[in-house]
Motif scaffolding. Structure first.
Motif, PDB file in Angstrom:
ATOM      1  N   GLY A  95       0.796  -1.227   0.000  1.00  0.00           N
ATOM      2  CA  GLY A  95       0.000   0.000   0.000  1.00  0.00           C
ATOM      3  C   GLY A  95       0.824   1.270   0.000  1.00  0.00           C
ATOM      4  O   GLY A  95       0.262   2.368   0.160  1.00  0.00           O
ATOM      5  N   ALA A  96       2.131   1.149  -0.167  1.00  0.00           N
ATOM      6  CA  ALA A  96       3.001   2.333  -0.103  1.00  0.00           C
ATOM      7  C   ALA A  96       2.798   3.233  -1.319  1.00  0.00           C
ATOM      8  O   ALA A  96       2.675   2.751  -2.455  1.00  0.00           O
ATOM      9  CB  ALA A  96       4.460   1.910  -0.005  1.00  0.00           C
ATOM     10  N   LYS A  97       2.755   4.540  -1.095  1.00  0.00           N
ATOM     11  CA  LYS A  97       2.613   5.491  -2.194  1.00  0.00           C
ATOM     12  C   LYS A  97       3.903   5.615  -3.002  1.00  0.00           C
ATOM     13  O   LYS A  97       3.872   5.850  -4.212  1.00  0.00           O
ATOM     14  CB  LYS A  97       2.207   6.864  -1.638  1.00  0.00           C
ATOM     15  N   ILE A  98       5.043   5.458  -2.322  1.00  0.00           N
ATOM     16  CA  ILE A  98       6.344   5.548  -2.987  1.00  0.00           C
ATOM     17  C   ILE A  98       6.992   4.169  -2.976  1.00  0.00           C
ATOM     18  O   ILE A  98       7.214   3.602  -1.902  1.00  0.00           O
ATOM     19  CB  ILE A  98       7.256   6.564  -2.276  1.00  0.00           C
ATOM     20  N   PRO A  99       7.278   3.586  -4.149  1.00  0.00           N
ATOM     21  CA  PRO A  99       7.919   2.263  -4.178  1.00  0.00           C
ATOM     22  C   PRO A  99       9.231   2.264  -3.408  1.00  0.00           C
ATOM     23  O   PRO A  99      10.006   3.216  -3.470  1.00  0.00           O
ATOM     24  CB  PRO A  99       8.163   2.034  -5.679  1.00  0.00           C
ATOM     25  N   PRO A 104      13.524  -1.459   0.630  1.00  0.00           N
ATOM     26  CA  PRO A 104      14.390  -0.481  -0.025  1.00  0.00           C
ATOM     27  C   PRO A 104      15.453  -1.062  -0.944  1.00  0.00           C
ATOM     28  O   PRO A 104      16.318  -0.324  -1.429  1.00  0.00           O
ATOM     29  CB  PRO A 104      15.062   0.215   1.167  1.00  0.00           C
ATOM     30  N   GLY A 105      15.399  -2.366  -1.188  1.00  0.00           N
ATOM     31  CA  GLY A 105      16.459  -3.001  -1.963  1.00  0.00           C
ATOM     32  C   GLY A 105      16.431  -2.687  -3.448  1.00  0.00           C
ATOM     33  O   GLY A 105      15.769  -1.758  -3.904  1.00  0.00           O
ATOM     34  N   GLY A 391      20.637   5.732  -7.829  1.00  0.00           N
ATOM     35  CA  GLY A 391      19.949   6.850  -8.447  1.00  0.00           C
ATOM     36  C   GLY A 391      18.742   7.354  -7.682  1.00  0.00           C
ATOM     37  O   GLY A 391      17.873   8.022  -8.247  1.00  0.00           O
ATOM     38  N   ARG A 392      18.687   7.025  -6.370  1.00  0.00           N
ATOM     39  CA  ARG A 392      17.549   7.472  -5.560  1.00  0.00           C
ATOM     40  C   ARG A 392      18.048   8.356  -4.438  1.00  0.00           C
ATOM     41  O   ARG A 392      19.147   8.175  -3.938  1.00  0.00           O
ATOM     42  CB  ARG A 392      16.808   6.260  -4.976  1.00  0.00           C
TER      43      ARG A 392
END
Length: 393
Positions: A95-99, A104-105, A391-392
């Motif tokens: 349900g996260a809005k940000i993947p 976090p992998g 790149g994040r």
């Protein structure tokens, strides 16, 4: 030889055997025979902090029957196992809005992060730093492989392996990188009691790579020595997000091969003059030898390199001067946060544990909180560097 003299090989061998037996007895006292180390359960507050949510939200999920069922103890306190925390991550990620908020992998197109932790001088906190980094990244949802490249195998001991008893038939990275009859690396990877953390333990067999490489170079047999660790990691590249390698405190063929396989380098530094002088020699030697490797075709490009100050005492004037000196010399290459010297970390080591394993109640609250805040700050900086490499932000 005088009658009163002792043969040093016999004396050292006797001392080693007696010490090994005593260490085995100590381990059996801490952990019953045939038992594996097991990670404690986390309070709901600790689990919430790991997940980056409020404790009240975990309580809400529990009341709604969503997610794993926690263990309920006295006073209605909820406790979650490491597997429970991972299951909650997977649930929340849906349900996260940000993947990547909770997992976090790596994503498609992200390369494996291979972090080598190195220092020329013993006592710099290299193994302690490696262990806490690998464990914290696993707790934070990364798939982590830890590789103990130090023949002294302190990293392995922290994770429940006593090499002279548990690795009688091999089982180190040497088995996979040796020049004759190497084994598939999958066969030497072992699970740990941390969800998301696997290990390739170490022992004295790793020294064989140092002995065999000169012969292999002269006979031109097998691949070049500096590609062997990287080639092996390529076999399991898709299975992990991060590899943490605890290197030996010398710059031999094994360390150079590890550095050639690395995407990132973390240098531990104890902020005292003799340690910094030793590091200077280490950096000079590293530059010269890796320059030769680069000329021979080795890949020496890294996503990042950082120095981490370890065993730091804020009230120590000379240490503060040395840290300031390092920051003036190396700038942003020195991590903002140091690892504090703490009795909590050293006391945990007596029972072959890290601070992430021990119960908070074993220490005074201020001592525990101060040490944990220090470790989390350092590991948070490193995790940010990993994300940046992908790149994040």
């Amino acid at each position: 030889m005088n009658s009163g003299q002792e043969r040093i090989d016999v004396l050292v061998g006797d001392h080693a055997a007696r010490l090994s037996e005593r260490l085995q007895a100590h381990r059996e006292q801490l952990f019953p025979p045939n038992a594996r180390k097991q990670l404690r359960k986390f309070t709901s507050g600790e689990a919430a902090e790991l997940l980056g949510v409020k404790d009240a939200y975990l309580r809400k999920l529990h009341l709604e029957g969503r997610g794993p069922e926690p263990e309920i103890r006295a006073g209605g306190r909820r406790y979650y196992s490491p597997e429970d925390v991972q299951n909650l991550r997977e649930l929340l990620e849906i349900g996260a809005k940000i993947p990547g908020t909770y997992l976090p992998g790596r994503r498609e197109g992200d390369h494996l992060q291979v972090i080598t932790v190195i220092n020329f001088k013993g006592g710099s906190g290299k193994t302690t730093t490696s262990a806490h980094l690998a464990q914290k990244m696993a707790l934070d949802g990364y798939r982590v492989l830890a590789i103990d490249l130090d023949p002294q195998a302190s990293f392995s001991a922290l994770h429940g392996f006593q090499p002279e008893f548990d690795l009688l038939d091999g089982g180190t990275l040497y088995d996979a990188i040796r020049y004759e009859d190497p084994v598939p690396v999958e066969s030497i990877i072992q699970n740990t009691y941390f969800t998301n953390l696997d290990i390739i333990p170490g022992n004295l067999d790793l020294m064989e790579f140092e002995h065999e490489t000169p012969r292999a170079i002269s006979e031109r047999t097998g691949n070049l020595f500096f590609t062997r660790v990287g080639d092996v990691l390529g076999q399991i590249e898709a299975d992990y997000d991060v590899v943490v390698m605890d290197c030996p405190p010398q710059l031999g063929f094994l360390t150079m091969s590890a550095l050639s396989a690395a995407t990132a380098v973390l240098v531990t530094v104890h902020p005292q003059m003799l340690d910094v002088m030793s590091m200077c020699q280490f950096l000079l030697m590293t530059s010269n030898l890796l320059g030769v490797v680069a000329e021979a075709g080795g890949d020496m490009s890294y996503d990042w390199m950082r120095y981490v100050v370890t065993r730091y005492e804020p009230g120590d004037g000379p240490q503060n001067q040395m840290v300031s000196f390092m920051r003036s010399m190396f700038g942003d290459h020195v991590l903002n946060h140091p690892v504090l010297k703490s009795t909590a970390i050293s006391d945990a080591g007596i029972t072959k544990q890290t601070l992430y394993e021990v119960e908070k109640s074993q220490f005074t609250r201020s001592t525990y909180d101060r040490a944990m805040e220090s470790l989390n700050a350092v590991n948070g900086e490193i995790e940010a560097l990993v994300q940046q490499a992908w790149g994040r932000s």
